[in-house]
Scaffold this motif. Sequence first.
Motif, short mmCIF file in Angstrom:
data_model
loop_
_atom_site.label_atom_id
_atom_site.label_comp_id
_atom_site.label_asym_id
_atom_site.label_seq_id
_atom_site.Cartn_x
_atom_site.Cartn_y
_atom_site.Cartn_z
N ALA A 623 0.81 -1.22 0.00
CA ALA A 623 0.00 0.00 0.00
C ALA A 623 0.85 1.27 0.00
O ALA A 623 0.32 2.36 -0.19
CB ALA A 623 -0.93 0.01 1.21
N ASN A 624 2.16 1.13 0.18
CA ASN A 624 3.03 2.31 0.14
C ASN A 624 3.17 2.88 -1.26
O ASN A 624 3.60 4.02 -1.43
CB ASN A 624 4.43 1.97 0.68
CG ASN A 624 4.45 1.92 2.19
OD1 ASN A 624 3.64 2.55 2.85
ND2 ASN A 624 5.38 1.15 2.74
N SER A 625 2.81 2.09 -2.26
CA SER A 625 2.97 2.53 -3.64
C SER A 625 1.85 1.97 -4.50
O SER A 625 1.85 0.78 -4.85
CB SER A 625 4.34 2.10 -4.17
OG SER A 625 4.50 2.47 -5.51
N GLY A 626 0.86 2.81 -4.81
CA GLY A 626 -0.25 2.37 -5.65
C GLY A 626 0.17 2.24 -7.11
O GLY A 626 1.18 2.83 -7.54
N SER A 627 -0.58 1.48 -7.87
CA SER A 627 -0.19 1.21 -9.26
C SER A 627 -0.55 2.34 -10.22
O SER A 627 -0.11 2.33 -11.37
CB SER A 627 -0.86 -0.09 -9.74
OG SER A 627 -2.27 0.05 -9.69
N LEU A 628 -1.34 3.32 -9.80
CA LEU A 628 -1.72 4.40 -10.71
C LEU A 628 -0.55 5.35 -10.95
O LEU A 628 -0.10 5.52 -12.09
CB LEU A 628 -2.92 5.18 -10.15
CG LEU A 628 -4.25 4.43 -10.09
CD1 LEU A 628 -5.33 5.32 -9.48
CD2 LEU A 628 -4.69 3.99 -11.50
N ILE A 629 -0.04 5.99 -9.90
CA ILE A 629 1.06 6.93 -10.05
C ILE A 629 2.16 6.70 -9.00
O ILE A 629 3.04 7.54 -8.81
CB ILE A 629 0.58 8.40 -9.97
CG1 ILE A 629 -0.19 8.67 -8.67
CG2 ILE A 629 -0.27 8.76 -11.18
CD1 ILE A 629 -0.54 10.14 -8.45
#
Length: 771
Positions: A623-629
């Motif tokens: 959850a620290n890095s979403g796949s959108l941006i």
Amino acid sequence: MPRFPPSPSPNLLQRLFSSSNKRSSSSPTAALLSGDFHLRRFSSGNAARAAKGEKEPWWKESMNKVRNIGISAHIDSGKTTLTERVLFYTGRIHEIHEVRGRDGVGAKMDSMDLEREKGITIQSAATYCTWKDYKVNIIDTPGHVDFTIEVERALRVLDGAILVLCSVGGVQSQSITVDRQMRRYEVPRVAFINKLDRMGADPWKVLSQARAKLRHHSAAVQMPIGLEENFKGLIDLVHVKALFFHGSSGENVVAGDIPADMEELVAEKRRELIETVSEVDDVLAEKFLNDEPVTAAELEEAIRRATIAQKFVPVFMGSAFKNKVIASSYVTADTVQVWMGVQPLLDGVVSYLPCPTEVNNYALDQDNEEAKVTLTGSPDGPLVALAFKLEEGRFGQLTYLRIYEGVIKKGDFIINVNTKKRIKVPRLVRMHSNDMEDIQEAHAGEIVAVFGIDCASGHTFTDGSVKYTMTSMSVPEPVMSLAVQPVSKDSGGQFSKALQRFQKEDPTFRVGLDPDSNQTIISGMGELHLDIYVERMRREYKVDATVGKPRVNFRETITQRAEFDYLHKKQSGGAGQYGRVTGYVEPLPSDSKEKFEFENMIVGQAIPSGFIPAIEKGFKEAANSGSLIGHPVENIRIVLTDGASHAVDSSELAFKMAAIYAFRLCYTAAKPVILEPVMLVELKVPTEFQGTVAGDLNKRKGIIVGNDQEGDDSVIQAHVPLNNMFGYSTSLRSMTQGKGEFTMEYKEHSAVSNDVQTQLVNAHNATKPTD
């Protein structure tokens, strides 16, 4: 400051309140008017106890005469100027200087060169003074929203506060923020309506705004004699006296009769004050309902009870009366600046704001599962002190301490409860802005500083007999980032040293590394906040840095529930990896205080309980890095309902990897959206430019939520995405011929529109390295 008794000729108000005037000169009311009431106030109680054979603790009287206050307000409301006058009238300084430092000296509390150049307060500064035998510790705080953490940590340790309001600007955006912080830490306060000599001053409008916008249960305890250029003095509604300020700097306060043409209005305002206080004070209510005369002493005690209980906010008034012509003994005229209202405000501070023992402070007992413990606030108890501010001083780290209980002495050994380290106090000082005075000891209720102690902001110190920690303060999340790097490679060491120091001093200043570009990223509360640190790096560490384009701290979240069922299986000779996780993700309610929740709802031992923490860690990492941006995902709840394990191949690593991949697979199905920081922007522009400014806000995708008229100016409130506000100060100046001004503070993160989301996703994908 001498106060002269009123002339004996009776008037309407003296007859109305004759019950207070018929008392002997030794009564509390007469004592108050003669200026010695506060010196005798507690001694009468001590005498009564002595008659009963009771003995007061040694510290009781001295604690009753301590006040810890902060001065807070919207930017440019006159906080630092007010503090400068307080220090002058209490004898702490002997000359008054301008905030901007045009005379080459500058205000005492703005000790940084940057503060004097820009005319704003950047760091909170502590000082102390004495007023009528009372010891007053003062913290002057910044008004700009970018430095809101300075206000936050000051209010965390103070017992009372002065909320300064501009008589022309009224209750502004930062006034609301500061008042909210005062409520958060349950700080009793008095309000001070400033700048009554300014064109367009209207204290009654400001009082009405305070009741409506701040939900203050308040009433004026003073009223002005004239306004704008006719402002001549104040009327004390509690003691029914006119106050005039004589001398080259208004240092002599002279009490006189109420002007005849104001008697009816004063009677009306005093009755309004009594009625307002009686609504929250039972003792005064009984007298008011019985239509009995209320003496000054009775009204003062009722105001004190209601203010300390945070049920009432007394409103004081005053101003710097500029260009007042005073005739000298040589029959020449001197133009001086006379401040009106400081001495009565100081009287109000000691009369209505609490001493340290009248405030409820709590600690958490680490030996008893963080049970809440009420601190007595007495020097007789075990030492409990909170480090609320750190500063790199000339002699190393300077740690500001608020002592809640006990006594601290130079040379003592104290325990940092958070790190469990035993430390010796090598030097103990009392601060006067950037000057310091060495002291041998300090007791509960005092604000001091120590050198040579390694700690972080928010750490608690004790003498070792108890294991208490103080509750933490609220730290807002940064909303803006910049990429910075030193111009010269040789200055890399100083660059790192500066960033480490700033990060330690300021909890809202963050430093990170961009994994793609390998650039150093600094994050903070706004453009000014980050610009100040880049400038301080250049001045204090001789490091010139190049600054990249400001970046907004976006977030990602999901909008619907999505299931996951993922098996992580890997065999490469020897022990393999095996872990299966099943469950679902869903958005948290909009009013949830948590940003991430994990819940284990597995029944039985499908997954051994020892692997559950690894699964939670995997989901948090994903959850620290979403796949959108690639920004953090928040407002998300993950529920684990089932899974499977292998007797040999299952491990913490296997289940952590299963959680990471499961999140990535179900994330798209949960229909993620990008959240952007939205700012509450308040603009004040001449009415002729209102249409142009409103049109420009619409272009920036702002939503106008309020529009008021103040004289010839329009005051516009709008919610505008931060991403569209870069360089706005230049645009506003050009649109309004330099006459417009604005303030901006963080409001919330909200979803971007579909077209903006598409642009952001495409821009992010374009920066990804291609195979």
